[in-house]
Each structure stands twice: as C-alpha cells, then as structure tokens.
Design an enzyme around this catalytic site. Structure first.
Site, mmCIF file in Angstrom:
data_model
loop_
_atom_site.group_PDB
_atom_site.id
_atom_site.type_symbol
_atom_site.label_atom_id
_atom_site.label_comp_id
_atom_site.label_asym_id
_atom_site.label_seq_id
_atom_site.Cartn_x
_atom_site.Cartn_y
_atom_site.Cartn_z
ATOM 1 C CB SER A 42 -40.553 -21.333 41.927
ATOM 2 O OG SER A 42 -41.934 -21.057 41.856
ATOM 3 C CG ASP A 229 -42.829 -23.952 43.554
ATOM 4 O OD1 ASP A 229 -41.665 -24.013 43.967
ATOM 5 O OD2 ASP A 229 -43.412 -22.879 43.325
#
Length: 317
Positions: A42, A229
């Site tokens: 991320s 994510d």
C-alpha cells in the site's frame, strides 16, 4: 550481508512517516539506499518505488513543501469522489461526515456487487465498515468478500486512480533496477500477490492495486484478475524477508499481534530484525483519516524524529 527493507501500509500519513524515517536514518549515517529486496505494501509500495529509483530526497522535498490543497484535488480526481475533501474537515463534525460518507459508499458498493454477483457480498459490509473506521485485521475470506464490493465500481474510476499514481511516480515511472516487490490482494485467487518487474505490469498499475482500498476505490484489474489493497489482511508482509541477513521493518500501521506473528520466525532462522513504528500513532488520525493529505507534513516530521532516534540502535551489533 543481504539486506531487506519492509515498508508497511497506512495511507498518505504512512507515506510521509516512512519517507521521514528514511530521511532521518540517512542523516544519521545509516545506508538506506542499498537493499537486496524492498517489499512495499500500500503506502509502502509508493515509498519503495521512489526509494529504489533514487528519489528519496526529491520525495521528501515534495512532502514537506507541497501544497495540501493541490494534492487533495489530485487525490479526489484519482478516487473519483469527494472523500479527500471531507477528510480535511476538522473536529467531530468532520469525523461524522466522513463516517456517514463511508457508510453510504459501502452500501452503494454492496448494491452494485449484489446485482453483479448475488447476495454473497452481504456479509462483507460489516467487515468493510469496521476496517474503514477502525484498526481491525481481516481474514483472507473476508478480503475476498470485500473485493466483491470494490469490483462493482466503475472501471473508469480504476483508470483515474492508476493515472493519479502515475503522476506521483514521475519523473521516473518505470520499474527500478533494484528488486522491488509490491503487495496486493488478488480476489480471484483469494490470496496475497507479490508483483515484481518481471511480471510485466506497469509500475503505476501495481501501486494502484496495492493502494486500492476496498469499498472506497475500484478494484484494479491485472491479467484479468481483480486486485485490492492487502493492508487489511497483513500491513507489512514481513514474512517475505525470510532468508535475508538484515531486515528493517517500517510498520506505521501494524498491530502487535501481526509483528509477534512475523518477526520471531525471521529471527529464529537467523535474520537480524529491526522494527521502527511511530512514536506518536495518534498524529496519524483514526481509520481513513490516514488518507488526509493535510496530515502529511506532521507525519513526515514525526518520521524524521523516529528515524534519528533509531540510528544508534540500528548501528549496534
């Protein structure tokens, strides 16, 4: 001696904090440029890409001197919604506005996913809200269900989101020569995926996939499979450093249980593991407030302090 760097997740404030830590370590004489493997999840995927490209100093300058209003507008355009503006509202009114927006967004995503794939995503709604508004970690099955919400978003939004990251990666937007692994969750396989240069995926698309928050941003398609994510499942993916002699983990958003699960096995197999976490986590805000770009300068300054304080510890044998 082989060296691995693990860069964890945590939104825009994590980007600032991680860049600040690396800047502080470098100022103290620690080598932060030469790694055998960089793993970014991320926020860490963007920081890792910039570091591996030799652009740490330029990134630090951008974060400390940039205009939050300009970055907020760019982020809103990339996300295709107004959440970045709501995040800038202060106090309880701002917090309530963000919570209401997220609740409405997740419900809309569920409705779209239900039309596409039936009612199975129903159980993902509480998990999506809980993750968006709190620090919880999810299972791989919950992540797969969450992905159904993200897949229902417009494909145009995913393209805009990739363009946002392409702009932030400039002027160097190609994969670096240094080995870089970018972490995303593949909903089709129901498991974590490590994307590297040899996979032939554009760097901006890999970063977009790694940062695509389920329910808030559209899933990113790579090779016909949807990716989101992975931070809600594992914020660091530190286990990928297995086999390296020296491992440094920057963990802006990891909970103690996660590190307790990943660090001891690395040490048991002979790795020297160092972990740096924020000394003042409250400065990041709560939940999606990590996406508030106005918090980035303060998070960067905190990172510099934390990096400088860690210098002697990293130098000791």
């Amino acid at each position: 001696m082989s060296r691995a760097l693990i860069l964890g997740s945590g939104g825009h404030t994590a980007i600032g904090w991680e860049v600040g830590v690396l800047h502080g370590l470098a100022a103290g004489g620690v080598d932060v440029q030469n790694w055998d493997y960089i793993v970014g999840s991320s926020a860490g995927s963007f920081v890792g890409a910039r570091l591996a490209a030799g652009l740490l100093d330029a990134t630090y300058t951008d974060l400390t001197s940039g205009d939050p209003a300009v970055e907020r507008a760019a982020f809103a355009a990339g996300m295709g919604n107004s959440l970045p503006y709501l995040l800038s509202l202060g106090g309880q009114i701002g917090r309530a506005a963000v919570q209401a927006w997220i609740a409405g967004a997740v419900v809309r995503r569920f409705a779209g996913a239900a039309r596409l794939g039936g009612l199975r995503p129903l159980r993902a709604v509480p998990a999506a809200l809980g993750r968006a508004l709190g620090p919880g970690r999810l299972t791989a099955r919950e992540m797969t269900d969450l992905a159904a919400l993200a897949v229902g978003l417009r494909q145009r939004q995913a393209a805009c989101y990739e363009a946002y990251w392409a702009g932030k990666l400039m002027p160097e937007a190609d994969w670096p020569s240094m080995r870089l692994g970018i972490i995303a969750f593949c909903s089709s396989l129901g498991q974590r995926r490590v994307i590297e240069a040899t996979d032939g995926v554009p760097l901006a698309r890999a970063v977009a996939a790694s940062t695509s928050i389920p329910g808030l941003v559209g899933a990113v398609e790579i090779g016909g499979r949807h990716h989101i994510d992975c931070g809600a499942l594992d914020s660091t993916s530190a286990d990928l450093a297995d086999g390296f002699d020296d491992v440094l983990i920057l963990a802006p958003d990891a909970n103690p249980g996660e590190l307790a699960r990943t660090v001891p096995p690395l040490e048991a197999r002979g790795s020297r593991v160092s972990v740096i976490a924020p000394s003042d986590p409250a400065s990041f805000g709560e939940g999606v407030q990590h996406l508030d770009v106005s918090r980035v300068p303060a998070a960067t300054a905190l990172g510099v302090r934390d990096g400088r304080e860690a210098v002697e510890r990293l130098r000791s044998p």
